[in-house]
Design an enzyme around this catalytic site. Sequence first.
Site, PDB file in Angstrom:
ATOM      1  N   VAL A 320      86.362  14.248  38.521  1.00 26.09           N
ATOM      2  CA  VAL A 320      85.226  14.358  39.422  1.00 26.09           C
ATOM      3  C   VAL A 320      85.412  15.617  40.245  1.00 26.09           C
ATOM      4  O   VAL A 320      86.514  15.906  40.720  1.00 26.09           O
ATOM      5  CB  VAL A 320      85.116  13.133  40.358  1.00 26.09           C
ATOM      6  CG1 VAL A 320      83.924  13.279  41.298  1.00 26.09           C
ATOM      7  CG2 VAL A 320      84.994  11.850  39.546  1.00 26.09           C
ATOM      8  N   CYS A 321      84.346  16.401  40.377  1.00 23.84           N
ATOM      9  CA  CYS A 321      84.365  17.585  41.231  1.00 23.84           C
ATOM     10  C   CYS A 321      85.475  18.543  40.764  1.00 23.84           C
ATOM     11  O   CYS A 321      85.629  18.786  39.573  1.00 23.84           O
ATOM     12  CB  CYS A 321      84.520  17.168  42.688  1.00 23.84           C
ATOM     13  SG  CYS A 321      84.062  18.439  43.888  1.00 23.84           S
ATOM     14  N   THR A 322      86.267  19.068  41.716  1.00 23.12           N
ATOM     15  CA  THR A 322      87.295  20.070  41.358  1.00 23.12           C
ATOM     16  C   THR A 322      88.517  19.456  40.701  1.00 23.12           C
ATOM     17  O   THR A 322      89.465  20.185  40.377  1.00 23.12           O
ATOM     18  CB  THR A 322      87.720  20.854  42.602  1.00 23.12           C
ATOM     19  OG1 THR A 322      88.102  19.931  43.636  1.00 23.12           O
ATOM     20  CG2 THR A 322      86.581  21.728  43.106  1.00 23.12           C
ATOM     21  N   THR A 340      81.954  20.853  36.923  1.00 22.66           N
ATOM     22  CA  THR A 340      82.641  20.648  38.195  1.00 22.66           C
ATOM     23  C   THR A 340      81.647  20.973  39.312  1.00 22.66           C
ATOM     24  O   THR A 340      80.456  21.190  39.040  1.00 22.66           O
ATOM     25  CB  THR A 340      83.904  21.517  38.286  1.00 22.66           C
ATOM     26  OG1 THR A 340      84.640  21.168  39.467  1.00 22.66           O
ATOM     27  CG2 THR A 340      83.562  22.994  38.333  1.00 22.66           C
ATOM     28  N   GLY A 370      80.160  16.342  38.162  1.00 28.39           N
ATOM     29  CA  GLY A 370      79.963  17.491  39.040  1.00 28.39           C
ATOM     30  C   GLY A 370      80.499  17.217  40.435  1.00 28.39           C
ATOM     31  O   GLY A 370      81.461  16.474  40.615  1.00 28.39           O
TER      32      GLY A 370
END
Length: 622
Positions: A320-322, A340, A370
């Site tokens: 998730v994300c970074t 990301t 993202g």
Amino acid sequence: MYCPDPFAETRPEILRALIQRYPLATLVSMGGNGLEANHIPLYLAPGEGPQPVLQGHVARANPLWREAPPDDDVLVIFQGPQYYISPSWYATKAETGKVVPTWNYVVVHAYGPLQIRDDPAWVRQQMVRLTAQQEQDFSLPWQVDDAPQDFTERLIQQVVGIEIPVSRWQGKWKVSQNQPLCNRDSVITHLEQHNQPVSGTMAEYIIGQQPQGRQKELTPMTITVGFLVFPGIQLLDLAGPYEIFSALPDGKVHLFWKTREPVACSAGMLLEPTTTLADGPQVDVLCIPGGVGINALLLDQEVQAWVQCQAISAQFVTSVCTGALLLGTAGLLTGRRATTHWRYHDLLAELGAIPVKERVVRDGNLISGGGVTAGIDFGLTLVAALRGQAAAEEIQLALEYAPEPPFQAGGPEDAPKDIGELVRRRTELLHAEHERMAGAWRKLPPGLYDKSQRHELRTPLVRELRQDDDPAYRSLWRDALQQHAQYFRTAVEDDVPTGIPTRGAKDSFTFGAFEKNALVGIVSLERDRGVKLRHKALLFRMFVAPEVAGHGIGKSLLQEVLVRAQDIEDLRYIHLTVLERNQRARALYRSLGFVDFALEPEAVRMDADYVGEVQMMRFLRR
């Protein structure tokens, strides 16, 4: 439906499983000319109560939707496998001769009022759900949105939606339960002699109704999910998917870190790990959240080694994300589609990934979400992959996840220009630090991390073994027998094969993995013949040299086997046997789609005790 007690099946999860496996229904209703029957694929959706709802559509020209009485129930029949059972198959025929033919079958009847949904938006959603259910096992699933919008809109105008809230349902599993065990076993054996896929399926259903109650194929397995938590983690990256996975009735969630000491998220809240990197189990789903603290992990040898080790056997590797950046520095994004947070999207290519600007991206067993809130969408996507769309929709409804943000500023393309520039300025330092760490990772020499660096997830040369590979094969298999002699008490020299076991056999083969021209891994697949089913194959003699264990050699071998097996005509599934206690091997097989099928608790003797074996199966086609 007449149904004696031995044949009655009332468990909702079993009835649901059959409907989802055989969705083409016979819908019986009273029409203008009396009883009418229509054959319609139906989607099983969760209802407001314990009973489900069946959804489908019919051609607008079909009189069903105009003529069916609105206040009367319709009958919906879902037909599972069926097979003729010869009296000559019964073991008691030779003893008494008192046997007669019969027919085995599996069926579900559902009843409820027929409701009309003449709404293009409703019809489209029903098509999306049914298509997603049927396409989910394909490597490149087709979606309704793949077709031109004007084309699908014209077609939708030509159909009418139907919905049947199920008021009652009844399952009948007539699969030899009224026969003594000796007759059931002999029927299974004779079914396995036939070269027809449906005979094998019927044998599976008879096995599933044995007194041991082995329902492994139709009931869910426990799913273990592992989140990496760390100082500076973004709380919502974790909390969103954690809430979703914890809602799975068969889910077990672990929070991993180097120690069990609490760690502070980026907002200051303390999180308590449930296990450590060293002591925690292998998981089915590995999830790496993001946050400002991810930078410190991008070159952390201990964390990268743990990520790589978990990824080898995980069924799904996710972020998730970074968190995707850590997967990248662990070497897990090379050549794969990923996403990301929009602010750091440009760094994915630097880490070998194929950047895709979507909220959730799936590439095989790799799923990435993202920025931040996309973790909820990612979690629902993964639940759908694990347990089907209906399970994901049930969780979504329970959470009332129907976002309607007060402002249209959730993405750089939507936000006002001055807001976008403000966020970019405020995250400039963090972006620069991410970029610096990615640059440092690219400059690392290949041998720096030994087993914990990205290049150690190897891609060996895998090919079918030839006659001149016999000496190397015998030597490696001798090593395997010596390593496992304590389990099987074998005489090593007596059990070493004279040659490669499948050489020259049609639809059977042995693959070898080579590194620097040395054979370091082997696996064989043999198509069953004679008294066994031709639509199944046995996976056996899987072994990887100890010096390269843990580097993905076994997974590379199995992937090649599955690719080759897909091309074998009429081959429906692969089966194997593994020690119940060998969790690492079982996790590896599960990561490639194998499921537990049956337990045999006294199959193998180890020292003075007996240990259990697990039969696992991998279905190739239905």
